[in-house]
Design a protein around this motif. Structure first.
Motif, PDB file in Angstrom:
ATOM      1  N   HIS A 173       0.819  -1.214   0.000  1.00 18.92           N
ATOM      2  CA  HIS A 173       0.000   0.000   0.000  1.00 18.92           C
ATOM      3  C   HIS A 173       0.849   1.258   0.000  1.00 18.92           C
ATOM      4  N   CYS A 183      -7.353   1.858  -4.906  1.00 18.24           N
ATOM      5  CA  CYS A 183      -7.022   0.652  -4.129  1.00 18.24           C
ATOM      6  C   CYS A 183      -8.104   0.422  -3.078  1.00 18.24           C
ATOM      7  N   CYS A 185      -7.722   0.041  -0.128  1.00 18.34           N
ATOM      8  CA  CYS A 185      -7.375   0.718   1.130  1.00 18.34           C
ATOM      9  C   CYS A 185      -7.845   2.159   1.128  1.00 18.34           C
ATOM     10  N   ASN A 187      -6.563   4.501  -1.050  1.00 22.95           N
ATOM     11  CA  ASN A 187      -5.538   5.267  -1.756  1.00 22.95           C
ATOM     12  C   ASN A 187      -5.662   4.995  -3.269  1.00 22.95           C
ATOM     13  N   CYS A 190      -1.470   2.272  -5.309  1.00 24.54           N
ATOM     14  CA  CYS A 190      -0.659   1.442  -4.408  1.00 24.54           C
ATOM     15  C   CYS A 190       0.053   0.358  -5.227  1.00 24.54           C
TER      16      CYS A 190
HETATM   17 ZN   LIG Z   1      -3.683   0.421  -1.017  1.00 27.68          ZN
END
Ligand SMILES: [Zn+2]
Length: 329
Positions: A173, A183, A185, A187, A190
């Protein structure tokens, strides 16, 4: 250390052993492992995903299934996701959401009657490669696992490094393309979005639109990281360019790691790493281009040697460590 059990004709010498368990999003692997890291018995079962209780019942039946003439020293447990090193609670597990907010380590210890050493699954794989695999002899090491996702574990000063809360080593990440794909997550760009197995397939599909002659158009099997590797071996340009692109992104992340941590070795494993030279050579050249010219490159970048067993072996070896030395730094 060796133990002995009473036999009808004297005593039978048996090696100390522990159970290593590697919980994955789709399958869970377990092994009875001796103190040299040799797997004496191995098991693999589908991971129950519906509840922590179902998972716990499966882990207990795995532990009970081993033919232990003498009780194991303990259990090492690699869990996927962000795991608190203080409480063992999994704060976030994208591949196994039933573990979110749960620690199964205490219950597993109570019901099995054995001590349990838990850690993030990538940290356990790193410990396996560090102990008996591609990282033997080093003291500053990172181990990347390129598969469905991208995981990594750090060994610093000869010990697993878990960070302030236990979340260190999330190289998957780290941003390698600020304008890259979103992503899971939250973001963008990544490493996991451009170098995981699914990212490689997505990248190949995009490139295929530009080249009607690629052999990947005629595949009878589904397009996967493995079939892309097979096409690369046969000289397919799109396949080779796709793997090279993923390798360059891995190299960007590795160069940052080397600049920050002055590592001795970076071990690259996981299913995608099976693409070998089509990937790792591009990792190396990208690293060379991005670290200080004045400093001779001393960090080795090498393929993993333990394959899918690194997590089980690392977990068991952590459980076999002397009492009081099982915690990461
Ligand atoms: Zn990520």
């Amino acid at each position: 250390m060796r133990g002995s059990i009473p036999g009808t004709s004297g005593t039978i010498d048996v090696a100390m052993h522990a159970i290593g368990i590697d919980i994955g999003g789709t399958s869970t692997k377990a092994g009875r492992v001796d103190e040299t890291g040799q797997i004496l018995e191995a098991r693999q079962v589908p991971t129950p995903t519906q509840s922590p209780k179902a998972l716990l019942d499966t882990l207990l039946s795995l532990v009970d299934s081993f033919n232990c003439r003498e009780a194991p020293i303990g259990i090492g447990l690699g869990v996927p996701g962000l795991r608190s090193k203080e409480t063992g609670v999994v704060e976030f597990s994208p591949n196994l959401p039933c573990l979110n907010g749960v620690s199964i380590e205490d219950t597993l210890s109570r019901r099995s009657g054995l001590p349990v050493v838990g850690a993030n699954d990538a940290e356990m794989s790193a410990w396996g490669e560090f102990s008996i695999g591609a990282g033997v002899g080093s003291s500053e090491m990172a181990c990347l696992t390129l598969g469905t996702g991208v995981g990594s574990g750090l060994i610093l000063n000869g010990r697993p490094y878990a960070g302030h809360r236990g979340y260190a080593g999330e190289l998957g990440h780290v941003t390698v393309d600020p304008a890259g794909p979103p992503c899971r997550c939250g973001n963008r760009g990544c490493l996991e979005t451009v170098a995981s197995a699914s990212a490689i397939v997505t990248s190949a599909r995009k490139r295929l639109d530009t080249d009607p002659t690629s052999t990947l158009h005629k595949l009878k099997a589904p397009l996967t990281a493995a079939t892309i590797h097979e096409a690369a071996l046969k000289g397919d340009r799109i396949a080779r360019e796709t793997l090279a692109g993923a390798g360059r992104y891995v190299g960007i992340a590795c160069a940052a790691l080397i600049n920050i941590l002055d590592l001795e070795v970076i071990v690259i494993g996981g299913g995608v790493a099976a693409a070998g030279e089509f990937l790792i050579e591009h990792v190396k050249s990208e690293v060379s281009a991005r670290i200080y010219d004045q400093v001779p490159q001393s960090c080795r970048i090498v393929p993993a040697t333990l394959g899918n067993n690194a997590g089980v072996i690392g977990a068991a070896l952590r459980a076999l460590e002397p009492a009081g030395k099982t915690q990461p730094r």
